[in-house]
Design a protein around this motif. Structure first.
Motif, PDB file in Angstrom:
ATOM      1  N   UNK A  38       0.812  -1.206   0.000  1.00  0.00           N
ATOM      2  CA  UNK A  38       0.000   0.000   0.000  1.00  0.00           C
ATOM      3  C   UNK A  38       0.853   1.267   0.000  1.00  0.00           C
ATOM      4  N   UNK A  39       2.071   1.176   0.565  1.00  0.00           N
ATOM      5  CA  UNK A  39       2.950   2.343   0.601  1.00  0.00           C
ATOM      6  C   UNK A  39       3.808   2.462  -0.653  1.00  0.00           C
ATOM      7  N   UNK A  40       3.689   1.476  -1.561  1.00  0.00           N
ATOM      8  CA  UNK A  40       4.464   1.506  -2.798  1.00  0.00           C
ATOM      9  C   UNK A  40       5.800   0.787  -2.729  1.00  0.00           C
ATOM     10  N   UNK A  41       6.092   0.145  -1.580  1.00  0.00           N
ATOM     11  CA  UNK A  41       7.360  -0.594  -1.437  1.00  0.00           C
ATOM     12  C   UNK A  41       7.160  -2.015  -1.961  1.00  0.00           C
ATOM     13  N   UNK A  42       7.088  -2.159  -3.278  1.00  0.00           N
ATOM     14  CA  UNK A  42       6.735  -3.432  -3.886  1.00  0.00           C
ATOM     15  C   UNK A  42       7.738  -4.538  -3.582  1.00  0.00           C
ATOM     16  N   UNK A  43       9.017  -4.258  -3.686  1.00  0.00           N
ATOM     17  CA  UNK A  43      10.025  -5.296  -3.439  1.00  0.00           C
ATOM     18  C   UNK A  43       9.938  -5.825  -2.009  1.00  0.00           C
ATOM     19  N   UNK A  44       9.788  -4.904  -1.058  1.00  0.00           N
ATOM     20  CA  UNK A  44       9.661  -5.336   0.336  1.00  0.00           C
ATOM     21  C   UNK A  44       8.342  -6.072   0.562  1.00  0.00           C
ATOM     22  N   UNK A  45       7.289  -5.615  -0.103  1.00  0.00           N
ATOM     23  CA  UNK A  45       6.015  -6.304   0.033  1.00  0.00           C
ATOM     24  C   UNK A  45       6.099  -7.738  -0.448  1.00  0.00           C
ATOM     25  N   UNK A  46       6.726  -7.946  -1.598  1.00  0.00           N
ATOM     26  CA  UNK A  46       6.893  -9.306  -2.114  1.00  0.00           C
ATOM     27  C   UNK A  46       7.755 -10.150  -1.199  1.00  0.00           C
ATOM     28  N   UNK A  47       8.787  -9.532  -0.653  1.00  0.00           N
ATOM     29  CA  UNK A  47       9.673 -10.263   0.262  1.00  0.00           C
ATOM     30  C   UNK A  47       8.921 -10.697   1.524  1.00  0.00           C
ATOM     31  N   UNK A  48       8.139  -9.788   2.106  1.00  0.00           N
ATOM     32  CA  UNK A  48       7.386 -10.125   3.319  1.00  0.00           C
ATOM     33  C   UNK A  48       6.280 -11.131   3.017  1.00  0.00           C
ATOM     34  N   UNK A  49       5.670 -11.016   1.853  1.00  0.00           N
ATOM     35  CA  UNK A  49       4.639 -11.968   1.458  1.00  0.00           C
ATOM     36  C   UNK A  49       5.230 -13.363   1.315  1.00  0.00           C
TER      37      UNK A  49
END
Length: 323
Positions: free
Chosen positions: A284-295
């Motif tokens: 939601x904050x636009x941090x796509x790489x981190x989002x994918x990593x956490x997912x």
């Protein structure tokens, strides 16, 4: 000087007349001091504070409203706002945040028990009486709440149980995302009451910017306290308020808090939180790489399907904003 106690003569007089400290169970031995209660209300001076303090003054169990002002320059306006309502005012040096203000309130209280109330929420008049009836030295009491917003609903749908077949650690209970209804499990600051000794022994974590209530509950349980939730709706939680005393936060703060949680958290609850809170927030904050990593971290531990759907919703929010 960490906090200045301000008690006007009129406010103190009203407190003593309207809230006489005489509530005592008849079968208690004479040597046992009466149990008394303070409601600790952190604030920066929002106008909703008046509603919160008024709800304390309506309690059927004698309760002192102790307002902890974390913005000293607003002291005069807060006293004006609360004129006519019995209360005590503690002024902090400023910048303590919600957890620090609650800790200051606990140290300033002079009662056997304390309860916590956010300045934008309010209590039902029977809250103190019903909770004090079951509160022990090591029993922390919560209740159901009414969420008030564009629509209203009672939460949680499923009560927390510390004993029996449904018993789970409290941190697993609050982090469970087995359904898209995020309020199926719910335990929030304004519903909590405990002995003052307990709150002194297990203070709120002032370093946290998010999940302060969940963290406190987990540490209370780890310290050997029992958590009990009453089925009655005893709190009105007003959603969508602005200008909270709590510090701003983001998905990174959620990730740091999760890493600090001890081994008492189940793998599935950890996975649910990683996907539905941390990954969703990163997307939601636009941090796509981190989002994918956490997912990916969450998926390895097999979260509930609802938690994954919530993570994907974070992606969709970015898509909507970018279109």
């Amino acid at each position: 000087m960490e906090g200045l106690m301000s008690i006007t003569t009129s406010a103190w007089s009203e407190t003593m007349h309207q809230v006489p400290f005489t509530a005592e169970l008849d079968d208690r031995p004479e040597s046992t001091p009466p149990r008394t209660l303070t409601a600790i209300i952190p604030t920066v001076g929002r106008r909703s504070l008046k509603r919160a303090v008024a709800s304390v003054s309506r309690q059927t169990w004698p309760t002192t409203a102790l307002v902890v002002l974390d913005r000293p320059e607003n002291a005069a306006s807060v006293e004006k706002l609360l004129q006519g309502l019995p209360h005590l005012l503690v002024v902090s040096p400023g910048g303590l945040g919600g957890a620090g203000a609650r800790n200051l309130g606990v140290r300033s209280a002079r009662t056997t028990h304390v309860a916590f109330l956010d300045d934008d929420d309010e209590w039902v008049s029977e809250k103190a009486a019903l909770q004090m009836a079951v509160a022990g030295e090591d029993t922390v009491v919560s209740s159901r709440s009414l969420l008030v917003g564009s629509t209203s609903r009672v939460v949680p749908e499923r009560l927390y149980h510390s004993e029996g077949d449904q018993a789970v650690p409290v941190v697993d209970y609050v982090l469970d995302r087995s359904t898209l209804r995020l309020r199926r499990h719910f335990m929030q600051t304004s519903s909590l009451l405990c002995s003052r000794d307990t709150a002194l022994q297990v203070p709120w974590n002032q370093d946290l910017t998010r999940h302060q209530d969940w963290d406190w509950l987990a540490r209370l349980e780890a310290a050997g306290n029992t958590l009990r939730m009453l089925p009655e709706v005893l709190v009105r939680v007003h959603q969508g308020s602005t200008g909270s005393i709590s510090r701003s936060a983001d998905w990174q703060a959620s990730s740091r808090w999760l890493d600090s949680v001890g081994p008492g958290l189940s793998d599935r609850s950890r996975a649910d939180f990683l996907t539905s809170v941390v990954a969703r927030g990163a997307f939601a904050s636009g941090a796509w790489n981190q989002g994918l990593r956490q997912l990916a971290r969450g998926l390895r531990a097999r979260p509930h399907a609802a938690a994954v759907v919530l993570a994907v919703s974070g992606m969709l929010r970015v898509g909507e904003h970018g279109s």
